[in-house]
Design a protein around this motif. Structure first.
Motif, mmCIF file in Angstrom:
data_model
loop_
_atom_site.group_PDB
_atom_site.id
_atom_site.type_symbol
_atom_site.label_atom_id
_atom_site.label_comp_id
_atom_site.label_asym_id
_atom_site.label_seq_id
_atom_site.Cartn_x
_atom_site.Cartn_y
_atom_site.Cartn_z
ATOM 1 N N VAL A 280 0.838 -1.209 0.000
ATOM 2 C CA VAL A 280 0.000 0.000 0.000
ATOM 3 C C VAL A 280 0.866 1.251 0.000
ATOM 4 O O VAL A 280 0.608 2.218 -0.722
ATOM 5 C CB VAL A 280 -0.942 -0.008 1.221
ATOM 6 C CG1 VAL A 280 -1.663 1.337 1.356
ATOM 7 C CG2 VAL A 280 -1.960 -1.124 1.101
ATOM 8 N N LEU A 281 1.915 1.255 0.822
ATOM 9 C CA LEU A 281 2.790 2.420 0.901
ATOM 10 C C LEU A 281 3.568 2.627 -0.392
ATOM 11 O O LEU A 281 3.803 3.764 -0.822
ATOM 12 C CB LEU A 281 3.760 2.264 2.077
ATOM 13 C CG LEU A 281 3.116 2.213 3.472
ATOM 14 C CD1 LEU A 281 4.174 1.963 4.529
ATOM 15 C CD2 LEU A 281 2.383 3.506 3.770
ATOM 16 N N GLN A 282 3.980 1.544 -1.029
ATOM 17 C CA GLN A 282 4.742 1.654 -2.274
ATOM 18 C C GLN A 282 3.872 2.127 -3.435
ATOM 19 O O GLN A 282 4.281 2.986 -4.229
ATOM 20 C CB GLN A 282 5.370 0.301 -2.618
ATOM 21 C CG GLN A 282 6.529 -0.094 -1.711
ATOM 22 C CD GLN A 282 7.036 -1.494 -2.009
ATOM 23 O OE1 GLN A 282 6.307 -2.351 -2.511
ATOM 24 N NE2 GLN A 282 8.292 -1.749 -1.672
ATOM 25 N N GLU A 283 2.655 1.589 -3.524
ATOM 26 C CA GLU A 283 1.812 1.859 -4.684
ATOM 27 C C GLU A 283 0.801 2.976 -4.461
ATOM 28 O O GLU A 283 0.228 3.504 -5.413
ATOM 29 C CB GLU A 283 1.076 0.572 -5.083
ATOM 30 C CG GLU A 283 2.025 -0.573 -5.449
ATOM 31 C CD GLU A 283 1.287 -1.877 -5.688
ATOM 32 O OE1 GLU A 283 0.035 -1.870 -5.604
ATOM 33 O OE2 GLU A 283 1.949 -2.901 -5.936
ATOM 34 N N GLY A 284 0.548 3.333 -3.199
ATOM 35 C CA GLY A 284 -0.450 4.366 -2.934
ATOM 36 C C GLY A 284 -1.854 3.915 -3.272
ATOM 37 O O GLY A 284 -2.721 4.743 -3.565
ATOM 38 N N GLU A 285 -2.103 2.590 -3.232
ATOM 39 C CA GLU A 285 -3.417 2.043 -3.583
ATOM 40 C C GLU A 285 -3.844 1.014 -2.538
ATOM 41 O O GLU A 285 -3.011 0.326 -1.944
ATOM 42 C CB GLU A 285 -3.376 1.364 -4.951
ATOM 43 C CG GLU A 285 -3.099 2.311 -6.108
ATOM 44 C CD GLU A 285 -3.063 1.569 -7.442
ATOM 45 O OE1 GLU A 285 -3.228 2.226 -8.477
ATOM 46 O OE2 GLU A 285 -2.859 0.326 -7.436
ATOM 47 N N ILE A 286 -5.152 0.912 -2.359
ATOM 48 C CA ILE A 286 -5.701 -0.123 -1.483
ATOM 49 C C ILE A 286 -6.734 -0.929 -2.268
ATOM 50 O O ILE A 286 -7.350 -0.420 -3.212
ATOM 51 C CB ILE A 286 -6.335 0.474 -0.209
ATOM 52 C CG1 ILE A 286 -7.426 1.511 -0.554
ATOM 53 C CG2 ILE A 286 -5.278 1.104 0.666
ATOM 54 C CD1 ILE A 286 -8.810 1.041 -0.393
ATOM 55 N N ARG A 287 -6.917 -2.177 -1.862
ATOM 56 C CA ARG A 287 -7.937 -3.020 -2.486
ATOM 57 C C ARG A 287 -8.783 -3.629 -1.380
ATOM 58 O O ARG A 287 -8.292 -4.430 -0.586
ATOM 59 C CB ARG A 287 -7.306 -4.121 -3.336
ATOM 60 C CG ARG A 287 -8.335 -5.000 -4.053
ATOM 61 C CD ARG A 287 -7.651 -5.902 -5.066
ATOM 62 N NE ARG A 287 -6.768 -6.860 -4.457
ATOM 63 C CZ ARG A 287 -7.137 -8.036 -3.949
ATOM 64 N NH1 ARG A 287 -8.427 -8.389 -3.980
ATOM 65 N NH2 ARG A 287 -6.253 -8.858 -3.413
ATOM 66 N N PRO A 288 -10.063 -3.236 -1.259
ATOM 67 C CA PRO A 288 -10.938 -3.798 -0.229
ATOM 68 C C PRO A 288 -11.056 -5.316 -0.359
ATOM 69 O O PRO A 288 -10.984 -5.864 -1.466
ATOM 70 C CB PRO A 288 -12.282 -3.108 -0.497
ATOM 71 C CG PRO A 288 -11.929 -1.864 -1.248
ATOM 72 C CD PRO A 288 -10.738 -2.214 -2.078
ATOM 73 N N LEU A 289 -11.236 -5.994 0.765
ATOM 74 C CA LEU A 289 -11.409 -7.442 0.740
ATOM 75 C C LEU A 289 -12.646 -7.791 -0.084
ATOM 76 O O LEU A 289 -13.707 -7.181 0.060
ATOM 77 C CB LEU A 289 -11.578 -7.983 2.159
ATOM 78 C CG LEU A 289 -10.407 -7.782 3.132
ATOM 79 C CD1 LEU A 289 -10.741 -8.405 4.485
ATOM 80 C CD2 LEU A 289 -9.124 -8.362 2.577
ATOM 81 N N GLY A 290 -12.493 -8.777 -0.976
ATOM 82 C CA GLY A 290 -13.612 -9.200 -1.809
ATOM 83 C C GLY A 290 -13.814 -8.355 -3.040
ATOM 84 O O GLY A 290 -14.785 -8.560 -3.779
ATOM 85 N N SER A 291 -12.923 -7.399 -3.292
ATOM 86 C CA SER A 291 -13.063 -6.526 -4.463
ATOM 87 C C SER A 291 -11.857 -6.703 -5.381
ATOM 88 O O SER A 291 -10.747 -6.977 -4.928
ATOM 89 C CB SER A 291 -13.159 -5.066 -4.028
ATOM 90 O OG SER A 291 -13.123 -4.206 -5.163
ATOM 91 N N ASN A 292 -12.093 -6.535 -6.685
ATOM 92 C CA ASN A 292 -11.008 -6.581 -7.657
ATOM 93 C C ASN A 292 -10.564 -5.178 -8.070
ATOM 94 O O ASN A 292 -9.677 -5.032 -8.909
ATOM 95 C CB ASN A 292 -11.449 -7.359 -8.906
ATOM 96 C CG ASN A 292 -11.698 -8.827 -8.609
ATOM 97 O OD1 ASN A 292 -10.957 -9.437 -7.834
ATOM 98 N ND2 ASN A 292 -12.746 -9.403 -9.204
ATOM 99 N N THR A 293 -11.196 -4.188 -7.498
ATOM 100 C CA THR A 293 -10.913 -2.800 -7.875
ATOM 101 C C THR A 293 -9.967 -2.157 -6.874
ATOM 102 O O THR A 293 -10.189 -2.223 -5.654
ATOM 103 C CB THR A 293 -12.211 -1.973 -7.934
ATOM 104 O OG1 THR A 293 -13.119 -2.608 -8.826
ATOM 105 C CG2 THR A 293 -11.926 -0.556 -8.389
ATOM 106 N N ARG A 294 -8.914 -1.523 -7.381
ATOM 107 C CA ARG A 294 -7.978 -0.808 -6.533
ATOM 108 C C ARG A 294 -8.368 0.661 -6.475
ATOM 109 O O ARG A 294 -8.864 1.226 -7.465
ATOM 110 C CB ARG A 294 -6.545 -0.946 -7.052
ATOM 111 C CG ARG A 294 -6.017 -2.378 -6.967
ATOM 112 C CD ARG A 294 -4.549 -2.455 -7.388
ATOM 113 N NE ARG A 294 -4.044 -3.800 -7.260
ATOM 114 C CZ ARG A 294 -3.546 -4.311 -6.138
ATOM 115 N NH1 ARG A 294 -3.492 -3.559 -5.052
ATOM 116 N NH2 ARG A 294 -3.102 -5.549 -6.089
ATOM 117 N N ARG A 295 -8.120 1.284 -5.333
ATOM 118 C CA ARG A 295 -8.464 2.687 -5.161
ATOM 119 C C ARG A 295 -7.237 3.449 -4.680
ATOM 120 O O ARG A 295 -6.576 3.041 -3.724
ATOM 121 C CB ARG A 295 -9.606 2.832 -4.135
ATOM 122 C CG ARG A 295 -10.850 2.071 -4.539
ATOM 123 C CD ARG A 295 -11.895 2.091 -3.446
ATOM 124 N NE ARG A 295 -13.041 1.270 -3.804
ATOM 125 C CZ ARG A 295 -14.073 1.014 -3.014
ATOM 126 N NH1 ARG A 295 -14.099 1.522 -1.789
ATOM 127 N NH2 ARG A 295 -15.072 0.250 -3.426
#
Length: 497
Positions: A280-295
Motif C-alpha cells: 500500500v505504501l509503495q503503490e499508494g493504492e488499497i484493495r478492499p477485501l472481496g473486491s477486484n478494484t484498486r483505489r
C-alpha cells in the motif's frame, strides 16, 4: 451510593469473577453476575457503563448476550474476555455484539484496568455526542460555525510546543522542538515510547500542525488484531467477502484520504500483514477485501510502537524495507519516570482539566501527595497519572487532594524503591552490631566500590567522596583496604583491633 463508574462482570466461573472483582474494585463500582439472567436484572436496576463478559458460558455465549444488551441498553460499552482467539469469533463479536474490545486471556491487571477506564471515557463521550446531536438538530444554522470553532480548538489543543505541560529543564523540550520541525513536512513518522507516554497526542499534534490539518485524522490500534480483521478495518471490504460481512465497509485508509492515518502498536503486526502494508505504501493504492478494484489514496502515515523497531528489524521480526518506508523520521517519547521535574506541573494541569470535566473543584494537592507522586515509577506513564488524579478528585471530601486518597497500589510501589535500598543496605551491614559499627560497614563498602571503579586513583576518589588525600588514606588504613586483593576488613574487627 458511590461516584465510581458502574462495571458489570459476567462469568459463570466464580473464581474468575472474584479475580476480576479484586482487580477492579478500587477504581470502579463492580457488579457481578454468573448468568445472563442475573446480569439482565442488574442492568435493569443499576447505572452500568461498561459490560465485561466471558465468551464461553453454558446459558448463552458472550456474543449473544452482548447482542441482547446492544438492543436493550445500547449505551453500555461492551467488552468480551475470552481464552479463545479464533478470528471468526472476534468478527462475530464486532458485527453481532457491537463490542468495543475483545480481550484475550491471560490478561495483565494494569492493562485490563486501563482498557476499562478507556471504555468508561468512551461511554461519557457517547453521551456528550448524543447531547451535541440534539443541540444541532435544534439549531441547524449553527452547525457550520460549530465545526469551524471545533477546528480552532483542536488547533490550539494540539499545539505541541505550547500545549505540552513540562518543567523549565524538561527532556520534553527537545521532543517539542523535533515535533515542531517535522510537522509541516509531508513525511511518514514513527513515534516510539512506552504505553501512556502520549504517542497518539503526539500524532494528532503532527496532523493538526501540518498542511493536512483540515482533512481527516483516523486512528487504528493494530495490536493483537488478526490479519483478516485488520485488513477489513484498514482497507475495507465488500459485502459477502467473509462470514459476517453483511454490507460494504469503507476502510480507514480511504476515509483518511487527503489526511493522516495513525497506526498504533505497529510493531505487533504479523510478517504477512507487513507485506500488505508495504504494498500500500509503495503503490499508494488499497484493495478492499472481496473486491477486484484498486483505489488510490493519498495519506500521511504516522505509526507508534512501544518496541524498538530497529532492534525488531535486526532480530528479523520486522521488515527492513517497511521500516524505512514508515520511519522517514523517528520521535522518541521519554517515560514519565525520566521526567521527574514534569510530574508536579503535569499533576496540576491534569487536575485543572478533570475539575472542569467532573464539575468538582478543590484547591490543589497537599505537599505529601505530590511527594508520593514523585517517588512512584508510573509504569502507565501520563495516562496512569491522569487516571489516579481523576480517582482522587472523585473521592475527595476536602479542599485538597491528600496522600490518603492515593490508591494503595501506588503507595506500595512508591515505597518499593525505598524497600530495595533498605534490603541492599542490610545485606552490606548485616542485622547485628551497634549503629556505629554498622554505619562503618557501609562506609567501608562505599570506599571499596569507589576505588575499584576509579582503578585505585586515590586523588579522584578523594575528590568524588569529598575527602582530603590524608583523610582518605586514614580511612583506608582504618578499614584495611589495599589495592592488591582489595582486602575488606569488617568495621567490627577494625574497632576491636
Amino acid at each position: 451510593m458511590t461516584n465510581l463508574p458502574g462495571i458489570l462482570v459476567v462469568d459463570d466461573e466464580p473464581r474468575s469473577v472474584e479475580a476480576l472483582l479484586r482487580i477492579l474494585e478500587d477504581d470502579f463500582e463492580v457488579f457481578t453476575a454468573t448468568s445472563a439472567r442475573q446480569a439482565e436484572d442488574i442492568l435493569a436496576r443499576e447505572w452500568i457503563q461498561v459490560l465485561l463478559c466471558d465468551q464461553r458460558m453454558p446459558e448463552m455465549s458472550g456474543i449473544a448476550f452482548c447482542a441482547r444488551v446492544r438492543e436493550q441498553w445500547p449505551a453500555v460499552v461492551r467488552i468480551i474476555i475470552s481464552g479463545y482467539t479464533d478470528s471468526s469469533d472476534i468478527i462475530d463479536a464486532i458485527n453481532e455484539g457491537g463490542i468495543y474490545q475483545y480481550i484475550t486471556k491471560p490478561w495483565h491487571p494494569e492493562e485490563l484496568t486501563l482498557k476499562i477506564k478507556n471504555a468508561v471515557e468512551l461511554f461519557q463521550l457517547q453521551r456528550e455526542n448524543e447531547q451535541l446531536g440534539i443541540e444541532l438538530r435544534l439549531k441547524p444554522d449553527s452547525l457550520e460555525q460549530s465545526v469551524a470553532e471545533r477546528r480552532r480548538v483542536l488547533q490550539e489543543r494540539f499545539d505541541w510546543d505550547l500545549g505540552i505541560v513540562r518543567g523549565a529543564d524538561s527532556v520534553m523540550n527537545q521532543v517539542c522542538f523535533r515535533v515542531r520541525q517535522v510537522a509541516p513536512f509531508d513525511v511518514n513518522v514513527v513515534i516510539q515510547g512506552e504505553t501512556g507516554t502520549g504517542k497518539e497526542l503526539c500524532a494528532r499534534a503532527l496532523h493538526y500542525n501540518s498542511l493536512r490539518k483540515n482533512a481527516p485524522f483516523v486512528a487504528e490500534n493494530c495490536g493483537a488484531v488478526p490479519d483478516d480483521l485488520l485488513a477489513s478495518e484498514l482497507f475495507g471490504h465488500k459485502r459477502g467477502a467473509f462470514t459476517g460481512a453483511n454490507e460494504d465497509r469503507t476502510g480507514l485508509f480511504e476515509i483518511a484520504d487527503g489526511g493522516t492515518i495513525f497506526l498504533d502498536e505497529i510493531g505487533d503486526v504479523s510478517p504477512a500483514f507487513q507485506v500488505k502494508l508495504l504494498r500500500v505504501l509503495q503503490e499508494g493504492e488499497i484493495r478492499p477485501l472481496g473486491s477486484n478494484t484498486r483505489r488510490r489514496v493519498n495519506v500521511r502515515v504516522i505509526c507508534a510502537t512501544n518496541r524498538d523497531l530497529e532492534q525488531e528489524v535486526a532480530a528479523g521480526r520486522f521488515r527492513e524495507d517497511l521500516f524505512y518506508r514508515l520511519a522517514n523520521f523517528v520521535i522518541h517519547l521519554p517515560a514519565l519516570r525520566h521526567r521527574p521535574g514534569d510530574i508536579e506541573p503535569l499533576a496540576h494541569a491534569i487536575l485543572h482539566e478533570q475539575m472542569a470535566l467532573l464539575g468538582k473543584s478543590v484547591k490543589g494537592f497537599t505537599r505529601e501527595a505530590l511527594d508520593q507522586f514523585r517517588q512512584y515509577s508510573w509504569p502507565g506513564n501520563v495516562r496512569e497519572l491522569q487516571n489516579e488524579i481523576k480517582r482522587m478528585l472523585v473521592l475527595a471530601q476536602h479542599n485538597e487532594l491528600s496522600a490518603d486518597l492515593i490508591s494503595s497500589k501506588l503507595l506500595l510501589n512508591a515505597s518499593a524503591d525505598d524497600e530495595l535500598v533498605l534490603q541492599e543496605l542490610m545485606s552490606v551491614c548485616g542485622h547485628s552490631g551497634t549503629l556505629k559499627d554498622r554505619i562503618e560497614q557501609v562506609e567501608a563498602q562505599i570506599l571499596k566500590e569507589t576505588l575499584v571503579r576509579l582503578r585505585w586513583n586515590k586523588t579522584r576518589a578523594a575528590e568524588e567522596l569529598g575527602l582530603s588525600r590524608v583523610g582518605l588514606r586514614g580511612k583506608l588504613e582504618r578499614y584495611g583496604l589495599e589495592k592488591n586483593g582489595a582486602q575488606l576488613v569488617t568495621a567490627e574487627s577494625q574497632v576491636n583491633r
